[in-house]
Design a protein around this motif. Sequence first.
Motif, PDB file in Angstrom:
ATOM      1  N   UNK A   1       0.876  -1.188   0.000  1.00 32.73           N
ATOM      2  CA  UNK A   1       0.000   0.000   0.000  1.00 32.73           C
ATOM      3  C   UNK A   1       0.906   1.230   0.000  1.00 32.73           C
ATOM      4  N   UNK A   2       0.610   2.166  -0.859  1.00 35.71           N
ATOM      5  CA  UNK A   2       1.431   3.379  -0.909  1.00 35.71           C
ATOM      6  C   UNK A   2       0.901   4.406   0.087  1.00 35.71           C
ATOM      7  N   UNK A   3       1.548   4.503   1.222  1.00 36.98           N
ATOM      8  CA  UNK A   3       1.165   5.503   2.229  1.00 36.98           C
ATOM      9  C   UNK A   3       2.385   5.798   3.098  1.00 36.98           C
ATOM     10  N   UNK A   4       3.291   6.665   2.595  1.00 32.21           N
ATOM     11  CA  UNK A   4       4.515   6.933   3.362  1.00 32.21           C
ATOM     12  C   UNK A   4       4.251   7.560   4.731  1.00 32.21           C
ATOM     13  N   UNK A   5       3.094   8.240   4.880  1.00 32.61           N
ATOM     14  CA  UNK A   5       2.814   8.934   6.161  1.00 32.61           C
ATOM     15  C   UNK A   5       2.565   7.941   7.291  1.00 32.61           C
ATOM     16  N   UNK A   6       2.020   6.785   6.961  1.00 39.49           N
ATOM     17  CA  UNK A   6       1.779   5.794   8.026  1.00 39.49           C
ATOM     18  C   UNK A   6       2.245   4.423   7.561  1.00 39.49           C
ATOM     19  N   UNK A   7       3.411   4.051   8.056  1.00 39.68           N
ATOM     20  CA  UNK A   7       3.982   2.759   7.698  1.00 39.68           C
ATOM     21  C   UNK A   7       3.608   1.713   8.761  1.00 39.68           C
ATOM     22  N   UNK A   8       3.388   0.498   8.318  1.00 43.52           N
ATOM     23  CA  UNK A   8       3.074  -0.596   9.250  1.00 43.52           C
ATOM     24  C   UNK A   8       3.874  -1.838   8.835  1.00 43.52           C
ATOM     25  N   UNK A   9       3.929  -2.796   9.741  1.00 43.62           N
ATOM     26  CA  UNK A   9       4.537  -4.089   9.427  1.00 43.62           C
ATOM     27  C   UNK A   9       3.408  -5.105   9.275  1.00 43.62           C
ATOM     28  N   UNK A  10       3.404  -5.798   8.150  1.00 47.08           N
ATOM     29  CA  UNK A  10       2.455  -6.902   7.954  1.00 47.08           C
ATOM     30  C   UNK A  10       3.247  -8.194   7.869  1.00 47.08           C
ATOM     31  N   UNK A  11       2.672  -9.275   8.350  1.00 46.51           N
ATOM     32  CA  UNK A  11       3.293 -10.591   8.160  1.00 46.51           C
ATOM     33  C   UNK A  11       2.641 -11.235   6.938  1.00 46.51           C
ATOM     34  N   UNK A  12       3.479 -11.613   5.992  1.00 46.64           N
ATOM     35  CA  UNK A  12       2.967 -12.058   4.684  1.00 46.64           C
ATOM     36  C   UNK A  12       3.714 -13.307   4.217  1.00 46.64           C
ATOM     37  N   UNK A  13       3.136 -13.934   3.199  1.00 49.71           N
ATOM     38  CA  UNK A  13       3.809 -15.073   2.583  1.00 49.71           C
ATOM     39  C   UNK A  13       4.725 -14.557   1.480  1.00 49.71           C
ATOM     40  N   UNK A  14       6.014 -14.845   1.629  1.00 50.10           N
ATOM     41  CA  UNK A  14       6.988 -14.391   0.627  1.00 50.10           C
ATOM     42  C   UNK A  14       6.949 -15.342  -0.566  1.00 50.10           C
ATOM     43  N   UNK A  15       7.668 -14.963  -1.619  1.00 45.84           N
ATOM     44  CA  UNK A  15       7.660 -15.779  -2.847  1.00 45.84           C
ATOM     45  C   UNK A  15       8.138 -17.203  -2.615  1.00 45.84           C
ATOM     46  N   UNK A  16       9.068 -17.381  -1.662  1.00 46.40           N
ATOM     47  CA  UNK A  16       9.607 -18.728  -1.409  1.00 46.40           C
ATOM     48  C   UNK A  16       8.733 -19.539  -0.443  1.00 46.40           C
ATOM     49  N   UNK A  17       7.561 -19.007  -0.111  1.00 50.22           N
ATOM     50  CA  UNK A  17       6.656 -19.739   0.766  1.00 50.22           C
ATOM     51  C   UNK A  17       6.894 -19.476   2.253  1.00 50.22           C
ATOM     52  N   UNK A  18       7.967 -18.770   2.573  1.00 50.40           N
ATOM     53  CA  UNK A  18       8.240 -18.449   3.979  1.00 50.40           C
ATOM     54  C   UNK A  18       7.378 -17.260   4.407  1.00 50.40           C
ATOM     55  N   UNK A  19       6.948 -17.290   5.656  1.00 55.47           N
ATOM     56  CA  UNK A  19       6.182 -16.162   6.193  1.00 55.47           C
ATOM     57  C   UNK A  19       7.144 -15.218   6.903  1.00 55.47           C
ATOM     58  N   UNK A  20       6.923 -13.941   6.736  1.00 62.44           N
ATOM     59  CA  UNK A  20       7.806 -12.975   7.398  1.00 62.44           C
ATOM     60  C   UNK A  20       7.262 -11.568   7.272  1.00 62.44           C
ATOM     61  N   UNK A  21       7.966 -10.596   7.884  1.00 61.69           N
ATOM     62  CA  UNK A  21       7.458  -9.219   7.898  1.00 61.69           C
ATOM     63  C   UNK A  21       7.729  -8.455   6.610  1.00 61.69           C
ATOM     64  N   UNK A  22       6.816  -7.565   6.267  1.00 64.27           N
ATOM     65  CA  UNK A  22       7.073  -6.583   5.197  1.00 64.27           C
ATOM     66  C   UNK A  22       6.635  -5.213   5.694  1.00 64.27           C
ATOM     67  N   UNK A  23       7.417  -4.195   5.355  1.00 66.39           N
ATOM     68  CA  UNK A  23       7.031  -2.831   5.725  1.00 66.39           C
ATOM     69  C   UNK A  23       6.219  -2.245   4.579  1.00 66.39           C
ATOM     70  N   UNK A  24       5.047  -1.740   4.905  1.00 67.39           N
ATOM     71  CA  UNK A  24       4.175  -1.200   3.863  1.00 67.39           C
ATOM     72  C   UNK A  24       3.360  -0.040   4.448  1.00 67.39           C
TER      73      UNK A  24
END
Lengths: 335, 169
Positions: free
Chosen positions: B8-31
């Motif tokens: 999500x494009x929103x530089x004013x409010x960044x959050x961490x989501x836990x997501x499924x990465x391309x390799x199938x591993x789950x981990x954090x992404x900043x969005x």
Amino acid sequence: MITIPYKHKMAAHCESGSITSLLNNAGLDITEPMVFGISSGIFFGYFHKMKSFPFPTFIVRNKPGKMRENLTKRAGIKFHTYTFKDPEKGRQMLNRLLEQNIPTAAQVDFFYMDYIPSWERVHINVHFIVVVGLNTYHYLVSDSYFPELVSLKTESLNTARFAGGNMSPKGFLFHPEFIPKDIDYEKAIIKGIKKSCFNMLKIPIPFLGVKGIRLFAKKIIEWPSLARDTEHLSHEIMKINILLEDQGTGGGGFRFMFATFLQQAAGMINEPELLDFSKKMMEIGDGWREFSLLAARFGKNRDLGPERMKELSEKLMDRAQVEQQFFSQLYKTIK
Amino acid sequence: MKEKDGYINCPEQQVILYVEKEDGQYGPMQTGSYLSGNYLDDYEIKRVHLEESLRIRVMKGEISMVKYYMVLEDLTLSELAARVGLSKTKVNRHLDPVHFGKAKVETLKKYADVFNVPVSNMLQVIMLKKGDNLESYTVLEEKKQTEGIEQVKTENPYVMLVIIGEKRK
């Protein structure tokens, strides 16, 4: 002026994030989902009428402070904690800890964290930050919800630490005191999962756990009659999205973080069945996210008639059903 | 959730989501925050309307500034009473302009501290002229888009320095 060398990292949630960050900086390699899972962070509670909340609300995690306490019980990590009656003594103690180069977590009212955009800031007394520096007018703060270290006026932090009201912080501070060399992760993970299942399924209180999700499903139909007007109702319905996605949950009301914990746990304790549970929990989280995005859309469009409320209610009933099934199966497997 | 769906494009409010990465591993992404990224304008519209309706009631003498800020800040009577350290009965009286008028300045300061506003704002509503319109300082200040006026704290807790900018031609 004091600046403690500290590696700041954003995290999904303020409490699990500040604990993880303190432990990482103290040399322990542990992830936020592992802290969250071992401490049985996942939960649900619906509050239809409470003195402290002007409108019905819900929680998706265990009681603030429990993560730290459960981590101590299950992984043997000890924290030094402090509370104060006198704000001046609380201020002095924090400064003394910083003088000793001890990064210290503080419980605060989120409202006074003025580096956060105003539309995010609400009065909630259970926000956690790590204080890592001090000069004449400002503290240097590591906040899981902010991308970098930030300055906070000393006056703002002092007010935030001693705000009154529900769950008043009373200047609460903590920092790691003892980290065992060999943590028995297997024992801690199993205990964490068992307690999570217990909390979701077996607490005999009608608004907690899966029962709480069902109650929410029933009561959301009444929300229109509780709102001042359509805009108020829209605001409250859109807040569902904040509580599930934005308010430090890692998305899907902490369900994505719990799925990540289960995946990590499967590898750590060599329990491949947990991988299947991890996938299922990710799907459950997707369902929560779908629900929260739907709520946001209905709110934005002021599309808040009885049919829409019923639709949200049905989605919630569905969440209750899948979580009942999930935690029952997980409980049987882990027992 | 897949990582690609979390962006999500929103530089004013960044959050961490836990997501499924391309390799199938789950981990954090900043969005970015979904709600702020998509619906912040809607929040602001509702905020402006709420402030306006409360301001009108304040100016008609129907409610006090305590009630104005209490509703704006989503506090209940119990919560506000606990935060200012007064009984609910007393705070309830202060919601009414007549009883509010009998409150001590010291009490107003307690309210102002909870609401994080200067004590002078318990007795005034500041509006800024924007073209032909007037806009509420309370809402503008929240957005940090104030131009032409600044309220600065002094060492005297009861006195604010109000700096008013030059009139623009």
